[in-house]
Design a protein around this motif. Structure first.
Motif, PDB file in Angstrom:
ATOM      1  N   ASP A 108       1.329  -1.107   0.092  1.00  0.00           N
ATOM      2  CA  ASP A 108       0.158   0.054  -0.459  1.00  0.00           C
ATOM      3  C   ASP A 108       0.891   1.149  -0.247  1.00  0.00           C
ATOM      4  O   ASP A 108       1.713   1.266   0.463  1.00  0.00           O
ATOM      5  N   THR A 109       0.765   2.343  -0.415  1.00  0.00           N
ATOM      6  CA  THR A 109       1.145   3.462  -0.785  1.00  0.00           C
ATOM      7  C   THR A 109       0.410   4.771   0.315  1.00  0.00           C
ATOM      8  O   THR A 109      -0.647   4.095   0.394  1.00  0.00           O
ATOM      9  N   ILE A 110       0.541   4.827   1.353  1.00  0.00           N
ATOM     10  CA  ILE A 110       0.660   5.413   2.194  1.00  0.00           C
ATOM     11  C   ILE A 110       1.241   7.094   2.426  1.00  0.00           C
ATOM     12  O   ILE A 110       2.249   7.350   1.309  1.00  0.00           O
ATOM     13  N   ASN A 111       0.722   8.406   2.886  1.00  0.00           N
ATOM     14  CA  ASN A 111       0.927   9.687   2.700  1.00  0.00           C
ATOM     15  C   ASN A 111       0.842   9.926   4.290  1.00  0.00           C
ATOM     16  O   ASN A 111       0.370   9.183   5.699  1.00  0.00           O
ATOM     17  N   LYS A 112       1.540  11.063   5.111  1.00  0.00           N
ATOM     18  CA  LYS A 112       1.566  11.716   6.099  1.00  0.00           C
ATOM     19  C   LYS A 112       0.824  11.775   5.810  1.00  0.00           C
ATOM     20  O   LYS A 112      -0.135  12.509   5.830  1.00  0.00           O
ATOM     21  N   GLY A 113       0.227  11.648   7.651  1.00  0.00           N
ATOM     22  CA  GLY A 113      -0.847  11.423   8.572  1.00  0.00           C
ATOM     23  C   GLY A 113      -2.000  10.144   8.358  1.00  0.00           C
ATOM     24  O   GLY A 113      -2.770  10.764   9.211  1.00  0.00           O
ATOM     25  N   ASP A 114      -1.531   8.790   7.451  1.00  0.00           N
ATOM     26  CA  ASP A 114      -2.405   8.559   6.720  1.00  0.00           C
ATOM     27  C   ASP A 114      -2.870   7.357   8.186  1.00  0.00           C
ATOM     28  O   ASP A 114      -0.637   6.990   9.132  1.00  0.00           O
ATOM     29  N   VAL A 115      -3.180   6.749   8.544  1.00  0.00           N
ATOM     30  CA  VAL A 115      -3.268   5.979  10.058  1.00  0.00           C
ATOM     31  C   VAL A 115      -2.617   4.177   9.483  1.00  0.00           C
ATOM     32  O   VAL A 115      -3.518   4.276   8.670  1.00  0.00           O
ATOM     33  N   LEU A 116      -1.634   4.244  10.912  1.00  0.00           N
ATOM     34  CA  LEU A 116      -1.412   2.832  10.246  1.00  0.00           C
ATOM     35  C   LEU A 116      -2.428   1.773  10.954  1.00  0.00           C
ATOM     36  O   LEU A 116      -2.357   0.892  10.358  1.00  0.00           O
ATOM     37  N   CYS A 117      -1.606   1.973  12.540  1.00  0.00           N
ATOM     38  CA  CYS A 117      -2.782   0.589  12.978  1.00  0.00           C
ATOM     39  C   CYS A 117      -3.053   1.559  14.077  1.00  0.00           C
ATOM     40  O   CYS A 117      -3.256   2.758  14.189  1.00  0.00           O
ATOM     41  N   VAL A 118      -3.704   0.835  15.383  1.00  0.00           N
ATOM     42  CA  VAL A 118      -4.260   1.157  16.754  1.00  0.00           C
ATOM     43  C   VAL A 118      -3.602   0.948  17.330  1.00  0.00           C
ATOM     44  O   VAL A 118      -3.170  -0.367  17.775  1.00  0.00           O
ATOM     45  N   ILE A 119      -2.725   1.177  19.429  1.00  0.00           N
ATOM     46  CA  ILE A 119      -2.476   0.569  19.782  1.00  0.00           C
ATOM     47  C   ILE A 119      -2.824   1.407  21.065  1.00  0.00           C
ATOM     48  O   ILE A 119      -3.437   2.517  21.842  1.00  0.00           O
TER      49      ILE A 119
END
Length: 159
Positions: A108-119
């Motif tokens: 996947d291509t991501i941008n600055k500020g995209d949510v990647l996961c939850v902790i």
């Protein structure tokens, strides 16, 4: 003793009506206390006992024949990637909810500020956002697994 055995022991003690049970082995000490008035409240203490460690022999590097070069450390192949690390201690989740799709997958291509996961930490769910733009190369943590502070979670190719 694994967690299932401990849980079975807790259930057994609760059903037996005993108010307190202590179990001690070479590496673990467990005390289970149940409410005397039948309130169903249980308290369990699990204590890991220190284990004496054998002395460690010094590691002697193997000699490399003159016509061969030593193998490259594995971190060099990942040096062109940016590592996104956990900012907190907690439980790593790849989805916002069990019935929802994954935040990101490899490729996947991501941008600055995209949510990647939850902790999850102390019953609070923290969105972990990307600080870089790029492409997800590798996911380094297992879904629903505990993570430590500064533990690598993702490898991102910034190019």
């Amino acid at each position: 003793m694994d967690i299932k055995e401990i849980q079975s022991l807790i259930k057994f003690v609760a059903k037996s009506g005993a108010s307190e049970v202590k179990l001690e082995t070479d590496d673990i000490k467990i005390t289970i206390r149940t409410g005397a008035s039948g309130s169903g409240h249980e308290t369990t203490y699990v204590q890991q006992l220190p284990v004496a460690q054998a002395p460690v022999a010094p590691v002697v590097p193997a000699e490399v024949p003159a016509n061969q070069t030593p193998p490259a450390p594995p971190s060099e192949e990942n040096s062109k990637y940016i590592t996104i690390k956990s900012p907190i201690i907690g439980t790593f989740y790849r989805k916002p909810a069990p019935d929802k799709p994954l935040f990101v997958e490899v490729g996947d291509t991501i941008n600055k500020g995209d949510v990647l996961c939850v902790i999850e930490a102390m019953k609070l769910f923290n969105d972990i956002e990307s600080e870089v733009s790029g492409k997800i190369v590798k996911i380094l943590a297992e879904d629903s697994s505990p993570v430590e502070f500064d533990q690598p979670l993702f490898l991102v190719d910034p190019s």
